[in-house]
Design a protein around this motif. Sequence first.
Motif, PDB file in Angstrom:
ATOM      1  N   SER A 288       0.811  -1.227   0.000  1.00 16.41           N
ATOM      2  CA  SER A 288       0.000   0.000   0.000  1.00 16.41           C
ATOM      3  C   SER A 288       0.839   1.270   0.000  1.00 16.41           C
ATOM      4  N   LEU A 289       2.090   1.182  -0.494  1.00 21.90           N
ATOM      5  CA  LEU A 289       2.835   2.393  -0.785  1.00 21.90           C
ATOM      6  C   LEU A 289       2.395   2.909  -2.154  1.00 21.90           C
ATOM      7  N   ILE A 290       2.674   4.169  -2.428  1.00 28.40           N
ATOM      8  CA  ILE A 290       2.149   4.818  -3.624  1.00 28.40           C
ATOM      9  C   ILE A 290       3.295   5.163  -4.571  1.00 28.40           C
ATOM     10  N   ALA A 291       3.200   4.686  -5.802  1.00 29.95           N
ATOM     11  CA  ALA A 291       4.224   4.994  -6.801  1.00 29.95           C
ATOM     12  C   ALA A 291       4.224   6.488  -7.117  1.00 29.95           C
ATOM     13  N   ALA A 292       5.405   7.048  -7.261  1.00 32.32           N
ATOM     14  CA  ALA A 292       5.526   8.478  -7.561  1.00 32.32           C
ATOM     15  C   ALA A 292       5.480   8.755  -9.059  1.00 32.32           C
ATOM     16  N   GLY A 293       5.019   7.785  -9.845  1.00 35.37           N
ATOM     17  CA  GLY A 293       4.857   8.005 -11.281  1.00 35.37           C
ATOM     18  C   GLY A 293       5.890   7.283 -12.116  1.00 35.37           C
ATOM     19  N   ARG A 294       5.657   7.251 -13.419  1.00 35.58           N
ATOM     20  CA  ARG A 294       6.517   6.499 -14.339  1.00 35.58           C
ATOM     21  C   ARG A 294       7.967   6.944 -14.267  1.00 35.58           C
ATOM     22  N   VAL A 295       8.202   8.251 -14.176  1.00 32.81           N
ATOM     23  CA  VAL A 295       9.577   8.758 -14.149  1.00 32.81           C
ATOM     24  C   VAL A 295      10.323   8.262 -12.917  1.00 32.81           C
ATOM     25  N   ALA A 296       9.595   7.978 -11.829  1.00 37.26           N
ATOM     26  CA  ALA A 296      10.211   7.541 -10.582  1.00 37.26           C
ATOM     27  C   ALA A 296      10.514   6.053 -10.562  1.00 37.26           C
ATOM     28  N   GLU A 297      10.095   5.330 -11.601  1.00 37.63           N
ATOM     29  CA  GLU A 297      10.358   3.889 -11.689  1.00 37.63           C
ATOM     30  C   GLU A 297      11.251   3.646 -12.902  1.00 37.63           C
ATOM     31  N   LEU A 298      12.542   3.498 -12.623  1.00 35.91           N
ATOM     32  CA  LEU A 298      13.554   3.499 -13.683  1.00 35.91           C
ATOM     33  C   LEU A 298      14.331   2.187 -13.698  1.00 35.91           C
ATOM     34  N   ASP A 299      14.523   1.643 -14.886  1.00 37.68           N
ATOM     35  CA  ASP A 299      15.472   0.536 -15.058  1.00 37.68           C
ATOM     36  C   ASP A 299      16.273   0.791 -16.321  1.00 37.68           C
ATOM     37  N   GLY A 300      17.511   0.347 -16.310  1.00 39.14           N
ATOM     38  CA  GLY A 300      18.368   0.562 -17.475  1.00 39.14           C
ATOM     39  C   GLY A 300      19.701  -0.126 -17.313  1.00 39.14           C
ATOM     40  N   PHE A 301      20.513  -0.016 -18.334  1.00 34.20           N
ATOM     41  CA  PHE A 301      21.814  -0.686 -18.357  1.00 34.20           C
ATOM     42  C   PHE A 301      22.932   0.341 -18.466  1.00 34.20           C
ATOM     43  N   ILE A 302      23.990   0.074 -17.718  1.00 30.21           N
ATOM     44  CA  ILE A 302      25.177   0.928 -17.741  1.00 30.21           C
ATOM     45  C   ILE A 302      26.322   0.112 -18.335  1.00 30.21           C
ATOM     46  N   GLY A 303      26.853   0.560 -19.446  1.00 29.65           N
ATOM     47  CA  GLY A 303      27.906  -0.208 -20.096  1.00 29.65           C
ATOM     48  C   GLY A 303      27.394  -1.548 -20.588  1.00 29.65           C
ATOM     49  N   TYR A 304      26.296  -1.540 -21.344  1.00 30.87           N
ATOM     50  CA  TYR A 304      25.645  -2.773 -21.780  1.00 30.87           C
ATOM     51  C   TYR A 304      26.618  -3.693 -22.518  1.00 30.87           C
ATOM     52  N   MET A 305      26.786  -4.884 -21.963  1.00 29.82           N
ATOM     53  CA  MET A 305      27.650  -5.932 -22.529  1.00 29.82           C
ATOM     54  C   MET A 305      29.105  -5.481 -22.676  1.00 29.82           C
ATOM     55  N   GLU A 306      29.497  -4.500 -21.886  1.00 25.48           N
ATOM     56  CA  GLU A 306      30.878  -4.036 -21.906  1.00 25.48           C
ATOM     57  C   GLU A 306      31.634  -4.626 -20.710  1.00 25.48           C
ATOM     58  N   PRO A 307      32.969  -4.531 -20.683  1.00 26.06           N
ATOM     59  CA  PRO A 307      33.731  -5.109 -19.567  1.00 26.06           C
ATOM     60  C   PRO A 307      33.344  -4.488 -18.224  1.00 26.06           C
ATOM     61  N   TYR A 308      33.324  -5.304 -17.194  1.00 25.07           N
ATOM     62  CA  TYR A 308      33.068  -4.797 -15.844  1.00 25.07           C
ATOM     63  C   TYR A 308      34.153  -3.801 -15.433  1.00 25.07           C
ATOM     64  N   ALA A 309      35.363  -4.039 -15.901  1.00 22.12           N
ATOM     65  CA  ALA A 309      36.506  -3.226 -15.486  1.00 22.12           C
ATOM     66  C   ALA A 309      36.358  -1.755 -15.856  1.00 22.12           C
ATOM     67  N   THR A 310      35.515  -1.481 -16.835  1.00 23.16           N
ATOM     68  CA  THR A 310      35.333  -0.089 -17.264  1.00 23.16           C
ATOM     69  C   THR A 310      33.935   0.433 -16.921  1.00 23.16           C
ATOM     70  N   SER A 311      33.243  -0.224 -15.998  1.00 23.32           N
ATOM     71  CA  SER A 311      31.841   0.127 -15.735  1.00 23.32           C
ATOM     72  C   SER A 311      31.690   1.502 -15.088  1.00 23.32           C
ATOM     73  N   HIS A 312      32.641   1.912 -14.263  1.00 21.71           N
ATOM     74  CA  HIS A 312      32.549   3.252 -13.673  1.00 21.71           C
ATOM     75  C   HIS A 312      32.720   4.331 -14.740  1.00 21.71           C
ATOM     76  N   GLN A 313      33.602   4.068 -15.693  1.00 22.93           N
ATOM     77  CA  GLN A 313      33.757   5.005 -16.798  1.00 22.93           C
ATOM     78  C   GLN A 313      32.478   5.050 -17.628  1.00 22.93           C
ATOM     79  N   ALA A 314      31.824   3.890 -17.759  1.00 22.22           N
ATOM     80  CA  ALA A 314      30.566   3.837 -18.499  1.00 22.22           C
ATOM     81  C   ALA A 314      29.502   4.705 -17.832  1.00 22.22           C
ATOM     82  N   LEU A 315      29.484   4.682 -16.501  1.00 23.32           N
ATOM     83  CA  LEU A 315      28.538   5.541 -15.781  1.00 23.32           C
ATOM     84  C   LEU A 315      28.895   7.013 -15.973  1.00 23.32           C
TER      85      LEU A 315
END
Length: 357
Positions: A288-315
């Motif tokens: 019974s919590l209330i969603a703050a709207g579509r913009v407040a519910e986010l999913d995505g990929f950072i460095g999609y299929m790229e090396p983990y070693a460079t993931s901070h640079q990807a961000l």
Amino acid sequence: MTADIRKGMPSIQLTKEEFERRFRARFRDPAFADLSPSLQSIIDAAWDGYRHSRKAPLTRKAGPGFADPDYPIANDWLAARDAIRKAQSQHEDSSRPPRILLINGSPRSEHTCPGEMSKTWRMVELAAPIFREMGLAVDILNLSRLVSEFGKTIHPCKACVSTSMALCHWPCSCYPNYALGQTDDMMNEIYPLWVAAHGIMIVTPVHWYQAPTALKAMIDRLVCADGGNPDPSSTHGKTVAEAKALELREWPYPRHLAGRHFSVVVHGDSAGAEMLRRALSDWLTDMSLIAAGRVAELDGFIGYMEPYATSHQALDDDVAFQKEVLNAARALGNAVLLHEAGRYDSPSAGLVDPEPK
């Protein structure tokens, strides 16, 4: 032949020798070698507590306001209950700025393995100033403390609710269990944070299509916040028959966190982010919590299929995703402020759920 489901599982009762072996395993550092006589005395005392199942050695009579005033309730539970009541008073105090609980769901930390901060933590640090600029107070719950800080853990949920909703106490009464050495439970620190909050923002990575272990443990242990029994004396602790009878007398199913707003940000590197975002949103909505709207519910990929070693640079390079995180925070902040001003509420406010389970 069908197995008798009522036979139950075999009892797990350690011998004293096995108990001592496990207890001593915590003190393998040679620094403890000269303390063996003192350690043996401690082991003997711990064995006595284990053998006699002294789960809660310190109790007091429940007193006025409980179904059974004479029932001995654990001091630890009473302290947790008092902290939740204080948090609820803060939540209802209109003279205070509304509060946001910002949760870091990643276990990664530069303070232990792997020796590097998480991208999730960086996103938490992006979001926190947004809330403060909006005049909101911010509490940060950093679940990486469970793996980088001594004496912090979240013990597993024992699924008492599957026996009876009335057997699941609010706050959880399963821990600490001193007889089994199940102490240092972080949930009594976490419950008041949720109660005091007007908005909750969860930022988390996806681990194998699921929530990270620490986040999932917290989620499971929050089951008592949705329908949990605030009076352990009404079931005399974990008395199954009493709890079932109480539930069958039309359990009121109290929603202890109802009406708070939420935002969810889930990130991954190849798969599963959308599934986890939906699961988290469904869970929060079910409470019974209330969603703050579509913009407040986010999913995505950072460095999609790229090396983990460079993931901070990807961000660093993904400025658009960073801005989406900021927008998720702003959307939650706006929802909270509108609600507190009496200009926004759940469309289902005042409606009675005919099947609250």
